[in-house]
Design a protein around this motif. Structure first.
Motif, mmCIF file in Angstrom:
data_model
loop_
_atom_site.group_PDB
_atom_site.id
_atom_site.type_symbol
_atom_site.label_atom_id
_atom_site.label_comp_id
_atom_site.label_asym_id
_atom_site.label_seq_id
_atom_site.Cartn_x
_atom_site.Cartn_y
_atom_site.Cartn_z
ATOM 1 N N THR A 76 0.838 -1.188 0.000
ATOM 2 C CA THR A 76 0.000 0.000 0.000
ATOM 3 C C THR A 76 0.874 1.239 0.000
ATOM 4 O O THR A 76 2.014 1.221 0.502
ATOM 5 N N THR A 78 -0.346 4.062 1.365
ATOM 6 C CA THR A 78 -0.967 4.941 2.351
ATOM 7 C C THR A 78 0.089 5.523 3.276
ATOM 8 O O THR A 78 1.142 4.926 3.517
ATOM 9 N N SER A 130 -9.242 9.383 -7.372
ATOM 10 C CA SER A 130 -8.521 8.114 -7.271
ATOM 11 C C SER A 130 -7.185 8.288 -6.555
ATOM 12 O O SER A 130 -6.732 7.390 -5.849
ATOM 13 N N HIS A 131 -6.551 9.440 -6.739
ATOM 14 C CA HIS A 131 -5.304 9.717 -6.021
ATOM 15 C C HIS A 131 -5.565 9.861 -4.529
ATOM 16 O O HIS A 131 -4.763 9.410 -3.694
ATOM 17 N N GLN A 133 -7.807 8.313 -2.840
ATOM 18 C CA GLN A 133 -8.080 6.994 -2.270
ATOM 19 C C GLN A 133 -6.822 6.189 -2.027
ATOM 20 O O GLN A 133 -6.815 5.292 -1.179
ATOM 21 N N THR A 134 -5.737 6.472 -2.764
ATOM 22 C CA THR A 134 -4.491 5.743 -2.531
ATOM 23 C C THR A 134 -3.808 6.160 -1.238
ATOM 24 O O THR A 134 -2.996 5.401 -0.695
ATOM 25 N N PRO A 139 -10.747 2.888 0.660
ATOM 26 C CA PRO A 139 -11.340 3.686 -0.431
ATOM 27 C C PRO A 139 -12.812 3.974 -0.212
ATOM 28 O O PRO A 139 -13.302 5.041 -0.595
ATOM 29 N N ARG A 381 1.529 7.283 -7.312
ATOM 30 C CA ARG A 381 0.200 7.178 -6.684
ATOM 31 C C ARG A 381 -0.910 7.434 -7.695
ATOM 32 O O ARG A 381 -1.975 6.824 -7.617
ATOM 33 N N GLU A 382 -0.671 8.314 -8.626
ATOM 34 C CA GLU A 382 -1.666 8.562 -9.676
ATOM 35 C C GLU A 382 -1.845 7.317 -10.543
ATOM 36 O O GLU A 382 -2.968 6.983 -10.944
ATOM 37 N N VAL A 384 -1.272 4.175 -9.589
ATOM 38 C CA VAL A 384 -1.951 3.152 -8.791
ATOM 39 C C VAL A 384 -3.443 3.450 -8.706
ATOM 40 O O VAL A 384 -4.290 2.549 -8.827
ATOM 41 N N GLY A 385 -3.795 4.708 -8.498
ATOM 42 C CA GLY A 385 -5.204 5.071 -8.431
ATOM 43 C C GLY A 385 -5.929 4.863 -9.746
ATOM 44 O O GLY A 385 -7.111 4.489 -9.763
ATOM 45 N N GLU A 390 0.536 -1.865 -10.329
ATOM 46 C CA GLU A 390 0.314 -2.416 -9.006
ATOM 47 C C GLU A 390 1.636 -2.490 -8.272
ATOM 48 O O GLU A 390 2.678 -2.748 -8.866
#
Length: 404
Positions: A76, A78, A130-131, A133-134, A139, A381-382, A384-385, A390
């Protein structure tokens, strides 16, 4: 005197001395034992040994492209803070979007530095949902918080049709109102009317008709020219906006043209064929005026320079995907990918030495020439979102990044 004596048959031939070979060998022996020859031999052996001991020991590469990375489960992105909220995440994304300008000796000319700063100032203060949420652990919880903030009037959603689907951006209401108030292409009545509609409909995405919105056709046209409203076609399929003309009209002909008589208008699509296929052309026989409908499409709320933000984002994601596609298994350790994004070179010995002693100027890299210094953490991160890559744990070389 005889004939043989005259022709020379009786002369004595000169014989080669038998001691020539021995003398040459003795000369070689004496030469080999001379101080000059011994000094050459000592120098040669010393040079060979010193070159073998002084060879630089280079660190081995972190990963070999010929083998796959060990996958120990998803990772992750986060942040460690568990109290991170949407407002703080929004501010953090904007803060970490660009890298600081490099030092003076970086290969960036003063004109390029000025263009970078101008571009950054002109970008709207928007982030993709979406960014967001990462950065948060859940989410679903992030989406609920965004919906709550939108309905309370703290932020506003901006939905834009893109080539890869629908993009959703989030902008603070105070930032949007500040852009409306500071716009030079709008008069005061248009600003006040549009701000009143924004505050009364915080969750609205599509602008209603002239009567419901409270603005005249000229005022709506001014908002479209400045960039606060944009026309989107709702006829046909959603992907028809970016489809090729041959694809759009092929679907239309299969449905209608086969039942039409030859030589009639219906045989070529009928009245308003371009409009029915999702285009913005006007219909024959009079059409609706501009304002609530732009060639048959609705008007959506947006922010000025949103296209520049989307172009920058899509270009950065394409370049990140290209870096991963060049590898054998479309994957790479995050540390190596970060170095390639920043313009570094990883791999063999010659590349390592070239980077160590010569270096790569930041101004020569694609990060600064095309993407105005977008940071690696932001683009990762963009990606991944957006579902482009992955991230997974390897337990050997850190986190790995794989192209989906």
């Amino acid at each position: 005197m005889t004939l043989s004596a005259t022709l020379g048959f009786g002369r004595v031939k000169k014989r080669r001395p038998a001691t020539s070979r021995s003398s040459s060998s003795s000369k070689a022996t004496s030469a080999s034992t001379s101080p000059w020859a011994s000094s050459l031999q000592v120098t040669k052996s010393t040079t060979t040994s010193s070159s073998s001991t002084k060879e630089p020991i280079l660190p081995s590469p972190s990963h070999d492209d010929s083998s796959r990375l060990p996958n120990a489960g998803p990772a992750t992105l986060t942040l460690p803070s568990t109290t991170l909220s949407i407002p703080r995440a929004h501010a953090l994304i904007l803060q970490l979007m660009f890298s600081p300008l490099p030092e003076r000796a970086s290969g960036l000319s003063p004109a390029k530095i000025a263009s970078i700063l101008t571009f950054r100032d002109a970008l709207p203060r928007v982030v993709s949902t979406s960014h967001l949420q990462t950065l948060l652990p859940s989410p679903t919880a992030a989406e609920r918080e965004v919906a709550s903030l939108v309905h309370s009037g703290w932020a506003r959603r901006v939905v834009i049709l893109r080539k890869d689907g629908i993009g959703e951006l989030l902008v603070l209401s105070e930032d949007l109102e500040g852009m409306v108030g500071g716009s030079e292409g709008l008069d005061e009545d248009t600003k006040e009317g549009f701000l009143e509609w924004l505050r009364g409909h915080p969750a609205a995405i599509v602008y209603p008709g002239n009567e419901e919105g409270g603005l005249s056709g000229k005022q709506v046209d001014a908002l479209v020219r400045v960039g606060f409203l944009t026309a989107t076609n709702e006829g046909g399929r959603q992907t028809g906006v970016y489809a090729r003309p041959a694809e759009k009209y092929a679907m239309l002909s299969l449905e209608t043209v086969a039942r039409a008589s030859a030589g009639t208008i219906e045989a070529v699509g009928g009245d308003g064929a371009l409009f029915a296929a999702g285009g913005s052309g006007g219909k024959v026989g009079g059409g609706e005026g501009r304002g609530t409908k732009m060639g048959g499409g609705s008007l959506r709320c947006t922010v000025p320079s949103a296209g520049a933000f989307l172009k920058l984002t899509s270009g950065a994601l394409e370049h990140l995907a290209l870096l991963l596609e060049r590898t054998r298994y479309r994957e790479m350790p995050e540390s190596d990918l970060r170095e390639k994004w920043d313009g570094g070179i990883t791999g063999d010995k010659e590349a390592f030495l070239a980077k160590k002693f010569a270096g790569v100027l930041p101004g020569r890299t694609k990060k600064w020439k095309d993407f105005y210094g977008v940071s690696f953490d932001w683009v990762l991160r963009e990606a991944v979102g957006a579902g482009l890559v992955e991230v997974f744990e390897t337990h050997s070389v850190g986190r790995g990044v794989r192209l989906v």
